[in-house]
Every structure is written in C-alpha cells, then in structure tokens.
Design a protein around this motif. Structure first.
Motif, PDB file in Angstrom:
ATOM      1  N   GLY A 277       0.790  -1.226   0.000  1.00 49.64           N
ATOM      2  CA  GLY A 277       0.000   0.000   0.000  1.00 49.64           C
ATOM      3  C   GLY A 277       0.820   1.273   0.000  1.00 49.64           C
ATOM      4  O   GLY A 277       0.318   2.334   0.392  1.00 49.64           O
ATOM      5  N   ILE A 300      -1.306  -3.941  -3.253  1.00 48.12           N
ATOM      6  CA  ILE A 300      -2.526  -4.209  -2.491  1.00 48.12           C
ATOM      7  C   ILE A 300      -2.861  -5.671  -2.734  1.00 48.12           C
ATOM      8  O   ILE A 300      -3.191  -6.075  -3.850  1.00 48.12           O
ATOM      9  CB  ILE A 300      -3.668  -3.273  -2.932  1.00 48.12           C
ATOM     10  CG1 ILE A 300      -3.264  -1.819  -2.646  1.00 48.12           C
ATOM     11  CG2 ILE A 300      -4.966  -3.632  -2.210  1.00 48.12           C
ATOM     12  CD1 ILE A 300      -4.230  -0.789  -3.194  1.00 48.12           C
ATOM     13  N   ALA A 306      -7.606  -3.952   1.229  1.00 43.84           N
ATOM     14  CA  ALA A 306      -8.361  -3.133   0.286  1.00 43.84           C
ATOM     15  C   ALA A 306      -9.565  -2.484   0.950  1.00 43.84           C
ATOM     16  O   ALA A 306      -9.839  -1.295   0.758  1.00 43.84           O
ATOM     17  CB  ALA A 306      -8.804  -3.990  -0.900  1.00 43.84           C
TER      18      ALA A 306
END
Length: 357
Positions: A277, A300, A306
């Motif tokens: 991320g 991700i 997420a």
C-alpha cells in the motif's frame, strides 16, 4: 455490505464492485493487434468477479508503443480485434476499460521477452522516439523533441483512439499520464526543458495533458474518463504530489472523472521503498487536496487491506495488478474473505463457493 463490494457509478456506468484490474502490459501483440492471449487474459478477470477490467497501455499511434509488441488502437483492424474481447468482458458482468497511451521517450524499447535492453534500432523494427525535449531516459536513444505540429498530432491521435475505443465496446477510457511516458514527461521538469507554452510553469507543463483530456471528452462525451498519474517522481526536482493534486483539479474541470494514482517511472535514479500500500497516501492526498475521486493502486494484496483503505476514506476504489495475475478470481476470493454474499459467482463455478472444513 463492505465498501469494496458496493457498486460505484461514474457518469452512466456502474461497476458491480470497487475491486478493479489495473492495466498490465502483455507485450504479445502483432502490429498492434491484440491476440487470443489478450482475450483469455482479460475475460478471465471478469469471470473472477472484477468490477472493472482495464486493458493494458494501448498505443494511440505506432510511434506511441513502448515496444514493437504493444497493442494499439490507431486503426480499424485493431478496433475489430478488440470487439470480441470487450464483449467477453461485458458478458461476464464486468465493465471494459482501456488505457490510452503514448510512450514518449520510453518508446521503441525491447519487450521483457525479447532479450535485448534499451532502445530497439531501426534495423530491428524500432523507430525514433518523441518527447517534450531531446533528453534521453538513461540507457535509451535520445528522442526527438516535438514541435507544435507534432503536439497537435498527439492530441488528434488521442481523440481518434478514444472514438475508436468506444466503437470497439470499451465503456471506460483512461489517459496514461504516468510512469515516465509522454504526458508524464511533459508534466515533470526533469524531462521537460521547453521554453514555449508547453514548458516552464506547471500550467504550461500541464497544457498538453489538459488538451488531451478535452479532446478525448469531446470524442467520447458520455464515457467515464480516468487519468493515471505518477503523483511523485521520487526524485529531487521532479513532479510532486501537491503539483499532481493541482493538475487533477484542472483535469477535472476539463472533463476527467476519476484519477488513478500511481508513482514513479520517469527517471532511473528515482528512490522508492516499496511496501504494501505504499502509494495509498498519495491517492489520499490527491483526493483530499483536489476534491476528486481516486483509486489506489500498488502492492494491495488482500481483501482486508483493500477494504480498510476504502473504510478510511483514502480512495474510492482499488486497482490491483500482480494479485490478479496470481489469482484471476481475486474478487470471488475477496468476497469470501469479507463474508460477502455476491450474486455474480459464475454458475459453472458455484460448487466451489463454500469450502468445507
């Protein structure tokens, strides 16, 4: 319902969820024409529950290809080849998108499968690369700086490609202004040393992108229009996230709807420390400062990660790349991980919906 598995509407197009497939180059085309590989590659993600499937960087002109094996949409043969692919994606419940691209000074390079490095010489099917300034990417041939007529031609190529994309069945258009390709090269002072109306100030450096956004919007007035940015060059003196947020506001005024926030790719001396991320904060910054919808992308890996990004208000949607390659049914798996009951499991696979202890 989780946010990840809630629908998102942009203009007249609704994606069934917010877990999307990022554009990923396959370097498997012939004369810009997508092949059977592209059909299988993209359709499988729709079967796997994706909300939006974005086809790889698709050149708006022959000289806009990254490699000789890149796909394109500068002629009708290519458009016709895309039609069954977009139909397959749509028939499986996903939205079909395409990333319209021009590689700029990073054009005419060897694909990862070709065994070479740097620029492809003309004797091996290469061509002269184009750029805002005659500054080479490290290890590549020096490009030719575009003159005013060349810039006008780029705008026209994007507009024609947009119209052809709609005719091919694509529902979402994305303009590629990231990763060191032509529009990003104009945006960054590290690659743009022009002294005319396309260089110098941020307003001037953004002029070509904004012309492209306007031309694409005119060519496809109803289609959702995304712009992919590299929010930072990760290099001193380069484009930064505050400038990106400013350009995003301008692009929204010109007709763009959503911004796909990535980073890097402009210079070989960039300094990036990838982590899960790691680009989400950039997306969050553009979203807050520009007041525009964004998607986050970059390392991700799983549903919880997420979902948390969306719960925290850092993005409006999630794009993933490598995780979809590892598991083309990422969305089906993610729904199970989040305990979501979705209605679009393929009936052929429904027997696998629940795992017995």
């Amino acid at each position: 319902m989780s946010i990840l598995f809630s629908p998102l509407t942009v203009r007249d197009v609704t994606t069934r969820n917010r877990l999307w497939v990022a554009p990923m180059c396959q370097y498997s085309a012939v004369d810009g024409v997508p092949q059977e590989w592209h059909h299988t590659h993209l359709a499988q993600f729709a079967s796997g529950g994706a909300g939006l499937v974005v086809a790889e960087a698709t050149a708006v002109s022959p000289e806009g290809r990254i490699s000789p094996e890149d796909v394109g949409i500068w002629n009708d043969e290519q458009r016709r080849a895309w039609e069954p692919i977009t139909a397959a994606v749509r028939s499986r419940g996903a939205v079909a998108g395409v990333q319209l691209a021009h590689a700029g000074r990073k054009a005419s390079t060897w694909s990862p499968f070709a065994g070479g490095s740097g620029s492809v010489p003309a004797s091996d099917g290469g061509w002269e690369a184009l750029a805002p300034s005659a500054l080479a990417y490290e290890g590549y041939a020096t490009p030719r700086a575009l003159d005013t007529a060349g810039i006008d031609a780029v705008v026209a190529d994007f507009a024609a490609a947009a119209a052809r994309s709609i005719d091919a069945g694509f529902q979402v258009l994305e303009i590629h202004a990231a990763h060191g390709y032509l529009l990003h090269e104009f945006l960054s002072p590290l690659s743009n040393e022009r002294t005319d109306e396309y260089g110098g100030s941020l307003e001037n450096r953004a002029r070509l992108l904004l012309r492209v956004v306007g031309a694409v919007r005119d060519a496809a007035p109803r289609a959702p229009l995304f712009v992919r940015f590299s929010a930072t060059d990760w290099a001193d003196g380069g484009l930064d996230v505050d400038e990106t947020a400013t350009v995003a506001r301008w692009a929204a005024d010109a007709g763009a709807d959503l911004f796909d926030i990535s980073s890097g790719g402009l210079v070989a001396h960039q300094r990036i420390t990838p982590a899960p991320g790691y680009q989400v904060g950039l997306a969050d910054h553009v979203r807050r400062e520009a007041g525009v919808p964004v998607n986050a992308v970059g390392l991700i890996y799983d549903a919880a990660q997420a979902e948390q990004i969306l719960q925290d208000g850092e993005a409006d949607a999630i794009m993933a790349g490598r995780e979809w390659l590892r598991d083309p049914h990422f969305a089906l798996r993610a729904a199970g991980e989040l305990g979501e009951e979705i209605s679009y499991w393929p009936k052929q696979y429904v027997r696998a919906r629940r795992r017995l202890a």
